[in-house]
Scaffold this active site. Structure first.
Site, mmCIF file in Angstrom:
data_model
loop_
_atom_site.group_PDB
_atom_site.id
_atom_site.type_symbol
_atom_site.label_atom_id
_atom_site.label_comp_id
_atom_site.label_asym_id
_atom_site.label_seq_id
_atom_site.Cartn_x
_atom_site.Cartn_y
_atom_site.Cartn_z
ATOM 1 N N GLY A 9 0.944 -1.090 -0.115
ATOM 2 C CA GLY A 9 0.143 0.059 -0.040
ATOM 3 C C GLY A 9 0.834 1.323 0.059
ATOM 4 O O GLY A 9 2.183 1.132 0.255
ATOM 5 N N HIS A 61 7.521 -6.873 -4.420
ATOM 6 C CA HIS A 61 6.260 -7.710 -4.664
ATOM 7 C C HIS A 61 6.459 -8.996 -5.332
ATOM 8 O O HIS A 61 6.698 -9.156 -6.595
ATOM 9 C CB HIS A 61 5.462 -6.977 -5.748
ATOM 10 N N ASP A 82 4.313 -10.959 -5.946
ATOM 11 C CA ASP A 82 3.101 -11.354 -6.807
ATOM 12 C C ASP A 82 3.228 -10.624 -8.149
ATOM 13 O O ASP A 82 2.624 -10.904 -9.063
ATOM 14 C CB ASP A 82 1.806 -10.946 -6.183
ATOM 15 N N CYS A 101 5.864 -5.195 1.051
ATOM 16 C CA CYS A 101 5.869 -3.859 1.055
ATOM 17 C C CYS A 101 5.489 -3.153 2.180
ATOM 18 O O CYS A 101 6.433 -3.068 3.142
ATOM 19 C CB CYS A 101 5.396 -3.594 -0.204
ATOM 20 N N GLY A 116 2.074 5.217 1.046
ATOM 21 C CA GLY A 116 2.206 6.255 2.384
ATOM 22 C C GLY A 116 3.267 5.917 3.022
ATOM 23 O O GLY A 116 4.231 4.878 2.897
#
Length: 188
Positions: free
Chosen positions: A45, A157, A159, A72, A47
């Site tokens: 995500g 990542h 994925d 992440c 931020g």
């Protein structure tokens, strides 16, 4: 726990016959544990992870009871939950060609990354975390493992959709961790 999760994470879990339940990032410990989870994935995500201190406290409690896999942002929150620190990178890592070395095997995987914050390696020594992966080009901490609990995380990542699939086996590692810890699960 959804911090801005990509659908490709759910696809990887579904390929492994997981019955995934997606909860918001701010779900309470009791809300999470009411599902009697076999494992908890902390998603990616956007931020600043330092804005997520409440969930870091939640993760610190959850890891005592159930296997954890962070990706992440989930990696950064896992680090914070265990006393490590994060920092804002000058440029960040973007793209799908970042070489990451597995410190146990020495193998290098090319990974997909999209982050502007990282775990401070100098903050790891006084924690129960061990560094498992490093970015080859700049030495960024790319993977952590807890020394006492069945919990680990990666900055990249696995994925990778689109992108390289060099690290997909980390989902298999998570499944094996779940299977080997089912007897020890505690839902206190």
């Amino acid at each position: 726990l959804d911090f801005g999760m990509k659908n490709s994470i759910l696809r990887e879990l579904n390929k492994r016959n997981c019955n995934a339940i997606v909860l918001p990032y701010n779900a309470s410990i009791s809300e999470i544990m009411a599902f009697n989870p076999d494992g908890i994935l902390l998603s990616n995500g956007p931020g600043d992870p330092l804005e997520m201190t409440t969930i870091a406290e939640t993760v610190a409690e959850l890891e005592k009871h159930v296997p954890i896999f962070g990706i992440c942002m989930g990696h950064q929150i896992f680090a914070l939950a265990n006393g490590a620190k994060t920092y804002k990178m000058k440029f960040g890592h973007r793209g799908f060609n970042h070489p990451v070395r597995n410190l146990k095997t020495g193998k290098i995987a090319f990974t997909s990354q999209n982050h502007g914050f990282a775990v401070d390696p100098s903050s790891i020594d006084d924690t129960d975390l061990q560094i498992t992966h490093l970015e080859v080009n700049d030495g960024t901490v790319e993977g952590l493992q807890h020394s006492k609990y069945p919990a680990f995380s990666v900055q990249f990542h696995p994925d990778a959709a689109p992108g390289p699939h060099d690290a997909e086996q980390l989902f298999d590692k998570f499944m094996a961790l779940i299977d080997s810890n089912k007897e020890a699960l505690t839902y206190a």
